[in-house]
Design a protein around this motif. Structure first.
Motif, PDB file in Angstrom:
ATOM      1  N   VAL A   1      11.120  45.484  15.484  1.00  0.00           N
ATOM      2  CA  VAL A   1      11.176  44.743  16.738  1.00  0.00           C
ATOM      3  C   VAL A   1      10.454  45.487  17.856  1.00  0.00           C
ATOM      4  CG1 VAL A   1      12.721  43.845  18.528  1.00  0.00           C
ATOM      5  CG2 VAL A   1      13.325  43.534  16.128  1.00  0.00           C
ATOM      6  N   SER A   2      10.687  46.778  17.958  1.00  0.00           N
ATOM      7  CA  SER A   2      10.093  47.530  19.069  1.00  0.00           C
ATOM      8  C   SER A   2       8.569  47.517  19.009  1.00  0.00           C
ATOM      9  CB  SER A   2      10.617  48.962  19.075  1.00  0.00           C
ATOM     10  OG  SER A   2      10.277  49.624  17.872  1.00  0.00           O
ATOM     11  N   GLU A   3       8.002  47.668  17.802  1.00  0.00           N
ATOM     12  CA  GLU A   3       6.550  47.628  17.662  1.00  0.00           C
ATOM     13  C   GLU A   3       6.002  46.263  18.073  1.00  0.00           C
ATOM     14  OE1 GLU A   3       5.049  48.717  13.872  1.00  0.00           O
ATOM     15  OE2 GLU A   3       6.157  50.605  13.767  1.00  0.00           O
ATOM     16  N   ALA A   4       6.686  45.201  17.633  1.00  0.00           N
ATOM     17  CA  ALA A   4       6.209  43.853  17.926  1.00  0.00           C
ATOM     18  C   ALA A   4       6.279  43.553  19.419  1.00  0.00           C
ATOM     19  CB  ALA A   4       7.017  42.826  17.135  1.00  0.00           C
ATOM     20  N   LEU A   5       7.404  43.922  20.064  1.00  0.00           N
ATOM     21  CA  LEU A   5       7.531  43.673  21.501  1.00  0.00           C
ATOM     22  C   LEU A   5       6.518  44.487  22.291  1.00  0.00           C
ATOM     23  CD1 LEU A   5      11.447  43.513  21.926  1.00  0.00           C
ATOM     24  CD2 LEU A   5       9.825  41.614  21.832  1.00  0.00           C
ATOM     25  N   SER A   6       6.246  45.709  21.813  1.00  0.00           N
ATOM     26  CA  SER A   6       5.215  46.535  22.473  1.00  0.00           C
ATOM     27  C   SER A   6       3.855  45.857  22.390  1.00  0.00           C
ATOM     28  CB  SER A   6       5.176  47.914  21.823  1.00  0.00           C
ATOM     29  OG  SER A   6       4.147  48.703  22.394  1.00  0.00           O
ATOM     30  N   PHE A   7       3.533  45.293  21.214  1.00  0.00           N
ATOM     31  CA  PHE A   7       2.249  44.581  21.052  1.00  0.00           C
ATOM     32  C   PHE A   7       2.192  43.363  21.976  1.00  0.00           C
ATOM     33  CE2 PHE A   7       0.090  41.006  18.937  1.00  0.00           C
ATOM     34  CZ  PHE A   7      -1.230  41.482  18.942  1.00  0.00           C
ATOM     35  N   LEU A   8       3.312  42.599  22.035  1.00  0.00           N
ATOM     36  CA  LEU A   8       3.333  41.399  22.880  1.00  0.00           C
ATOM     37  C   LEU A   8       3.263  41.759  24.358  1.00  0.00           C
ATOM     38  CD1 LEU A   8       6.031  39.267  21.009  1.00  0.00           C
ATOM     39  CD2 LEU A   8       3.558  38.920  21.026  1.00  0.00           C
ATOM     40  N   GLY A   9       3.654  42.975  24.688  1.00  0.00           N
ATOM     41  CA  GLY A   9       3.527  43.417  26.071  1.00  0.00           C
ATOM     42  C   GLY A   9       2.073  43.649  26.475  1.00  0.00           C
ATOM     43  N   ARG A  10       1.219  43.865  25.454  1.00  0.00           N
ATOM     44  CA  ARG A  10      -0.205  44.118  25.734  1.00  0.00           C
ATOM     45  C   ARG A  10      -1.042  42.851  25.622  1.00  0.00           C
ATOM     46  NH1 ARG A  10       1.110  48.189  22.094  1.00  0.00           N
ATOM     47  NH2 ARG A  10      -0.175  47.209  20.471  1.00  0.00           N
ATOM     48  N   THR A  11      -0.724  42.004  24.646  1.00  0.00           N
ATOM     49  CA  THR A  11      -1.559  40.820  24.420  1.00  0.00           C
ATOM     50  C   THR A  11      -0.727  39.730  23.762  1.00  0.00           C
ATOM     51  OG1 THR A  11      -3.596  40.013  23.381  1.00  0.00           O
ATOM     52  CG2 THR A  11      -2.304  41.619  22.143  1.00  0.00           C
ATOM     53  N   ALA A  12      -1.191  38.501  23.884  1.00  0.00           N
ATOM     54  CA  ALA A  12      -0.482  37.365  23.278  1.00  0.00           C
ATOM     55  C   ALA A  12      -1.323  36.838  22.120  1.00  0.00           C
ATOM     56  CB  ALA A  12      -0.239  36.264  24.302  1.00  0.00           C
ATOM     57  N   PRO A  13      -0.826  36.773  20.899  1.00  0.00           N
ATOM     58  CA  PRO A  13      -1.578  36.236  19.759  1.00  0.00           C
ATOM     59  C   PRO A  13      -1.630  34.714  19.811  1.00  0.00           C
ATOM     60  CG  PRO A  13       0.635  36.794  19.076  1.00  0.00           C
ATOM     61  CD  PRO A  13       0.521  37.212  20.516  1.00  0.00           C
ATOM     62  N   ASP A  14      -2.411  34.138  18.894  1.00  0.00           N
ATOM     63  CA  ASP A  14      -2.466  32.671  18.784  1.00  0.00           C
ATOM     64  C   ASP A  14      -1.327  32.143  17.926  1.00  0.00           C
ATOM     65  OD1 ASP A  14      -4.972  32.335  20.250  1.00  0.00           O
ATOM     66  OD2 ASP A  14      -5.879  33.366  18.540  1.00  0.00           O
ATOM     67  N   LEU A  15      -0.782  32.982  17.058  1.00  0.00           N
ATOM     68  CA  LEU A  15       0.218  32.554  16.088  1.00  0.00           C
ATOM     69  C   LEU A  15       0.976  33.787  15.611  1.00  0.00           C
ATOM     70  CD1 LEU A  15       1.305  30.340  14.027  1.00  0.00           C
ATOM     71  CD2 LEU A  15      -0.482  31.146  12.485  1.00  0.00           C
ATOM     72  N   ALA A  16       2.234  33.595  15.172  1.00  0.00           N
ATOM     73  CA  ALA A  16       3.004  34.715  14.630  1.00  0.00           C
ATOM     74  C   ALA A  16       3.807  34.263  13.419  1.00  0.00           C
ATOM     75  CB  ALA A  16       3.942  35.287  15.694  1.00  0.00           C
ATOM     76  N   ILE A  17       3.934  35.175  12.449  1.00  0.00           N
ATOM     77  CA  ILE A  17       4.786  34.968  11.278  1.00  0.00           C
ATOM     78  C   ILE A  17       5.791  36.110  11.273  1.00  0.00           C
ATOM     79  CG2 ILE A  17       4.902  34.843   8.772  1.00  0.00           C
ATOM     80  CD1 ILE A  17       2.057  33.753   8.802  1.00  0.00           C
ATOM     81  N   LEU A  18       7.075  35.760  11.310  1.00  0.00           N
ATOM     82  CA  LEU A  18       8.126  36.762  11.478  1.00  0.00           C
ATOM     83  C   LEU A  18       9.067  36.771  10.277  1.00  0.00           C
ATOM     84  CD1 LEU A  18       9.198  35.831  15.146  1.00  0.00           C
ATOM     85  CD2 LEU A  18       7.317  37.309  14.434  1.00  0.00           C
ATOM     86  N   ASP A  19       9.181  37.948   9.652  1.00  0.00           N
ATOM     87  CA  ASP A  19      10.240  38.128   8.664  1.00  0.00           C
ATOM     88  C   ASP A  19      11.561  38.172   9.434  1.00  0.00           C
ATOM     89  OD1 ASP A  19      11.790  38.714   6.500  1.00  0.00           O
ATOM     90  OD2 ASP A  19      11.217  40.817   6.400  1.00  0.00           O
ATOM     91  N   VAL A  20      12.557  37.387   9.035  1.00  0.00           N
ATOM     92  CA  VAL A  20      13.799  37.301   9.810  1.00  0.00           C
ATOM     93  C   VAL A  20      14.604  38.594   9.729  1.00  0.00           C
ATOM     94  CG1 VAL A  20      16.000  36.108  10.034  1.00  0.00           C
ATOM     95  CG2 VAL A  20      13.934  34.805   9.576  1.00  0.00           C
ATOM     96  N   ASN A  21      14.856  39.044   8.531  1.00  0.00           N
ATOM     97  CA  ASN A  21      15.719  40.213   8.337  1.00  0.00           C
ATOM     98  C   ASN A  21      14.878  41.477   8.271  1.00  0.00           C
ATOM     99  OD1 ASN A  21      17.737  41.983   7.710  1.00  0.00           O
ATOM    100  ND2 ASN A  21      18.600  40.753   6.053  1.00  0.00           N
ATOM    101  N   LEU A  22      14.970  42.294   9.330  1.00  0.00           N
ATOM    102  CA  LEU A  22      14.187  43.534   9.391  1.00  0.00           C
ATOM    103  C   LEU A  22      15.121  44.729   9.209  1.00  0.00           C
ATOM    104  CD1 LEU A  22      11.955  42.614  12.463  1.00  0.00           C
ATOM    105  CD2 LEU A  22      11.326  42.487  10.041  1.00  0.00           C
ATOM    106  N   GLY A  23      15.792  44.787   8.092  1.00  0.00           N
ATOM    107  CA  GLY A  23      16.704  45.897   7.824  1.00  0.00           C
ATOM    108  C   GLY A  23      17.972  45.770   8.652  1.00  0.00           C
ATOM    109  N   SER A  24      18.140  46.633   9.635  1.00  0.00           N
ATOM    110  CA  SER A  24      19.350  46.650  10.458  1.00  0.00           C
ATOM    111  C   SER A  24      19.257  45.737  11.672  1.00  0.00           C
ATOM    112  CB  SER A  24      19.648  48.078  10.924  1.00  0.00           C
ATOM    113  OG  SER A  24      18.585  48.564  11.711  1.00  0.00           O
ATOM    114  N   GLU A  25      18.160  45.012  11.836  1.00  0.00           N
ATOM    115  CA  GLU A  25      17.975  44.118  12.975  1.00  0.00           C
ATOM    116  C   GLU A  25      17.304  42.837  12.517  1.00  0.00           C
ATOM    117  OE1 GLU A  25      15.519  46.190  15.756  1.00  0.00           O
ATOM    118  OE2 GLU A  25      13.974  46.635  14.290  1.00  0.00           O
TER     119      GLU A  25
END
Length: 844
Positions: A764-788
């Motif tokens: 989550v932290s890596e993804a939010l950091s990326f979104l803080g810099r730029t907005a993509p056209d599309l995203a694919i998200l794995d729901v279960n990321l271990g403990s979050e």
């Protein structure tokens, strides 16, 4: 000598007033009633004697031998000073007059009292007593007894007002019954402070149960001499003629009362209250009537005690029935807070209260006049500090818990019942401040005469003093109510313990179910891995390329994935129609015509996986070599129930290339021919006719459920096979996946679909950091990321207006606390990924 006033009247020695009332006289002799030691100053005049100096004279010389003989017999009969020897309407021959004479011995003195006999009325007090007692034989409750007694006494004794006055444990009193002249203001229901009847007066009420004041303005006749040879005054504790405290006389005069009588109500050795009679003219009660009143008072006290005890037993029986019923209905309760909350109104009937509340497991429920929920936690914490596993009660909570003053309008008193041995759960009863519910009930315009001590000695000022005394206090919690609360505590602890046992049992069962689930999951995973191992380990067909082998292997594994997904979505099985449609869907537009029909039928998880592999092999072969390999071909799949409930499936291909039996059996042919008979005990018959293949499959009834009346569940996402397009041409994609191999595979698929840039993040932290810099056209998200979970990323993408989908193996995202969104089921391939992307508005 100290002057008695309002500041020290509680220390007034009222048992040694040194004088007698005017309606009689007194002679005091030695213990054997021989020699006169003292007398009231009016004795000679009252008795009609010529001698005025009586001290030192023998009693027989003054009254004559016969009467003195009877007096000594009466003294012998009395036994105790509280039971004086009585000689009603006795004629003294020497004076030719009738007197009411009483005699008792106390502190070495024989005290003789004389009153003028009243000619009217019966000669025996038993007639009066019989009349009074007989009229109360039919009462069944204390309230009826109290109400009826006041009316009856007024009718028989003919006082202007008769009140029954009950004492509270704090010494204050209340008028609980009244019978009066119609023109008099009512005192019914009024309260008076404890100071109105000092302790020494209460003690005398216990010693001498009847007290008559004949004239509150009458003359007081002193005892002569005041002190005896030892310097002691005469103790008149048991004397009927004992004169009255000047302050009490002033109180009576201020009310306009000229005469009064009080009868002590003594229950179980304690002063329960008084029967108080007022008359607005001087009035002296004859001995016969006085004896009758005394007998009645004792009968009244015995009857009151018996009826109160009966009422207590009935209340205890009702409480027991309620608590037993409560315990029975709580046999399988796992939510003690909710259960007790449903019975709060009934608890108010158990212990009289203005409000009730229950605090269990940090939840607050209340009824009536009770504190708000925001104060409940502090109240429970306070209860934990004072209860120590026992009930605790107070009439003024604010004195112990100052924060309670903020809720004084709701309650003043509290009774707390702990529901567990540890300070955690409580049942509370609340009572409002007593003065909030009581106002002066007399005539507000009535004025009272004020004597030397001012208007303090008036009923209204007594009421005002009482209100000031009990301000901030509720009515007391009686011993009976405390006992009922203790019974409730024992029962409710059992309810809470049962809940704990049930919850522990449920936790144990849940642990067992979890272990069984884990074992079942382990078993299924091993079976799937073993099956995949068998598929992978099958040798490469002669002349086949590695690419063809990989495609075949992927197809079979995807078929297993579809079967597993359908089985899980259908809670351990799946619909045959969904399975066939899922496998046939990619070929409906690229090959021949496909017809699928049959009644609604579902297969259990085991049969579904086996049939999924067979159908996959059949349709793959049809697409490569059979009816679906040409535009003119036709495939028909039908099924029906046979006589024993088995599911018969017919697979028929027509219009394709000419068919001939294979020279050797490959893995697919072996799987089609043997898996259903081997795994399910069914049948598989495969016919290679020139016009097309015909397969007849039989699934035994034990794996089948015919559900013609049940609609099949929503179709699973169907993989799209064939050459992919490029829906992501030139687009930047954010991929969040914590499994490196899956992320790498998905990145290749996205590139194939035209993505110009794929940013891969593992958390989550890596993804939010990326979104803080730029907005993509599309995203694919794995729901279960271990403990979050990736929900925070999804929320941020929604804020940015970026379309996205969740890649997951879960059917219900709510299990993970994730909001619904477009989903891509794992495992997925290029076709299913493209199909899912086309469902997202703006994604391609």
């Amino acid at each position: 000598m100290t002057t008695v006033d309002l500041t020290n009247c509680d220390r007034e020695p009222i048992h040694i007033p040194g004088s007698v009332q005017p309606h009689g006289c007194m002679i005091v002799c030695d213990a054997e009633a021989v020699t006169i030691r003292r007398h009231s100053s009016n004795a000679s005049a009252f008795l009609g004697l010529k001698e005025f100096e009586l001290v030192g004279r023998r009693l027989e010389e003054i009254l004559g031998g016969p009467v003195v003989h009877e007096m000594r017999n009466a003294l012998a009969r009395s036994g105790a000073p509280s039971r004086a020897g009585l000689m009603p309407r006795y004629r003294v021959s020497a004076m030719d007059r009738e007197f009411d004479i009483s005699i008792h011995a106390f502190k070495g003195n024989a005290i003789i009292e004389f009153e003028e006999s009243v000619a009217a009325g019966p000669t025996s007090p038993l007639e009066f007593a019989r009349t009074l007692v007989g009229r109360l034989s039919d009462v069944t409750t204390p309230a009826q007894l109290i109400k009826k007694a006041a009316r009856l006494l007024r009718a028989v004794l003919q006082y202007d007002r008769v009140m029954i006055y009950q004492f509270a444990p704090d010494g204050s009193g209340k008028v609980v019954s009244e019978a009066k002249r119609p023109d008099l203001e009512s005192f019914l229901g009024q309260h008076f402070p404890a100071s109105d009847i000092p302790q020494q007066a209460r003690q005398l009420y216990l010693l001498n149960p009847i007290r008559v004041v004949s004239d509150s303005s009458g003359e007081r006749f002193p005892i002569m001499p005041v002190l005896d040879a030892a310097g002691e005054p005469l103790d008149l504790s048991y004397a009927h003629l004992r004169s009255v405290s000047p302050i009490h006389c002033e109180y009576l005069r201020n009310m306009g009362v000229s005469a009064s009588m009080s009868v002590s109500i003594i229950v179980d050795g304690a002063l329960w209250g008084l029967i108080a009679c007022h008359h607005y003219r001087p009035h002296s009660l004859s001995m016969n009537r006085r004896i009758a009143a005394e007998i009645f008072g004792e009968f009244f006290a015995l009857q009151l005690g018996a009826l109160t005890q009966k009422q207590m037993l009935l209340a205890a029986e009702r409480a027991r029935d309620f608590l037993n019923g409560l315990l029975s209905s709580a046999a399988y309760v796992t939510d003690a807070s909710g259960f007790l909350g449903q019975h709060l109104a009934e608890f108010r009937n158990l212990v009289e209260s203005d409000g009730v509340g229950v605090w269990v497991n940090g939840a607050w429920r209340s009824e009536g006049s009770a504190p708000p929920a925001e104060f409940a936690e502090e109240l429970a914490a306070f209860a934990g500090s004072v209860c120590d596993g026992r009930i605790w009660a107070t009439t003024a909570l604010a004195e112990a818990l100052p924060a309670a003053r903020a809720h004084a309008e709701q309650f003043a008193g509290m009774l707390a019942i702990p529901l567990s041995q540890i300070p955690r759960d409580y049942l509370f009863f609340f009572r409002r401040e007593l003065v909030h519910t009581i106002e002066w009930g007399g005539d507000p315009h009535k004025t009272y005469t004020s004597g030397p001590h001012g208007d303090r000695l008036t009923p209204r000022q007594s009421f005002a003093v009482w209100k000031e005394t009990v301000a901030g206090h509720s009515s007391i919690w009686t011993p009976v109510e405390r006992e009922l609360a203790e019974s409730a505590r024992r029962t409710l602890i059992e309810v809470v313990l049962r809940q704990s046992e049930l919850l522990a049992d449920e936790r144990n069962k849940a642990d067992i179910r979890q272990k069984m689930l884990n074992q079942e999951l382990n078993h299924r995973v091993k079976n799937i891995l073993a099956l995949i191992k068998s598929i992978v380990a099958h040798p490469l067909a002669e002349g086949a390329t590695i690419e063809a082998y990989v495609m075949s292997l992927k197809g079979r594994i995807e078929a297993l994935a579809i079967a597993h997904d359908q089985a899980m979505r259908a809670s351990g099985g799946g619909f045959l129609l969904d399975l066939v449609n899922a496998e046939a869907s990619p070929y409906r537009t690229s090959g021949g015509a496909i017809t699928v029909r049959g009644p609604a039928v579902s297969l259990d998880a085991r049969a579904f996986s086996v049939v999924a592999l067979v159908i996959h092999e059949l349709i793959t072969n049809a697409a490569k070599y059979g009816a679906l390999s040409v535009k003119t071909g036709e495939l028909t799949v039908t099924w029906s129930a046979n006589a024993v409930g088995d599911c018969d499936i017919v697979w028929q291909e027509r219009g394709g290339p000419p068919v001939k039996p294979p020279s050797r059996q490959g893995f697919g042919s072996i799987l089609i021919g043997r898996s259903i008979p081997y795994d399910l005990g069914g049948r598989s018959d495969l016919s290679f006719e020139p016009e097309g293949i015909t397969a007849k499959l039989c699934i035994p009834a034990k794996f089948v459920r015919w559900t013609e009346d049940v609609a099949p569940p929503e179709d699973a996402p169907v993989p799209v096979k064939g050459k992919p397009g490029r829906p992501l041409e030139g687009k930047r994609v954010l991929l969040v996946e914590d499994q490196f191999i899956i992320a790498m595979d998905c990145e290749d698929m996205l590139t194939t679909l035209g993505a110009s840039q794929v940013e891969v993040c593992a958390n989550v932290s890596e993804a939010l950091s990326f979104l803080g810099r730029t907005a993509p056209d599309l995203a694919i998200l794995d729901v279960n990321l271990g403990s979050e979970t990736s929900e925070p990323i999804g929320n941020r993408l929604r804020e940015l207006g970026v379309p996205f989908l969740f890649a997951t193996g879960y059917d219900d995202l709510a299990i993970l606390g994730v909001a619904e969104a477009t989903t891509l089921r794992k495992p997925y391939n290029l076709g299913s990924l493209e199909a899912a992307l086309r469902k997202i508005p703006g994604a391609g």
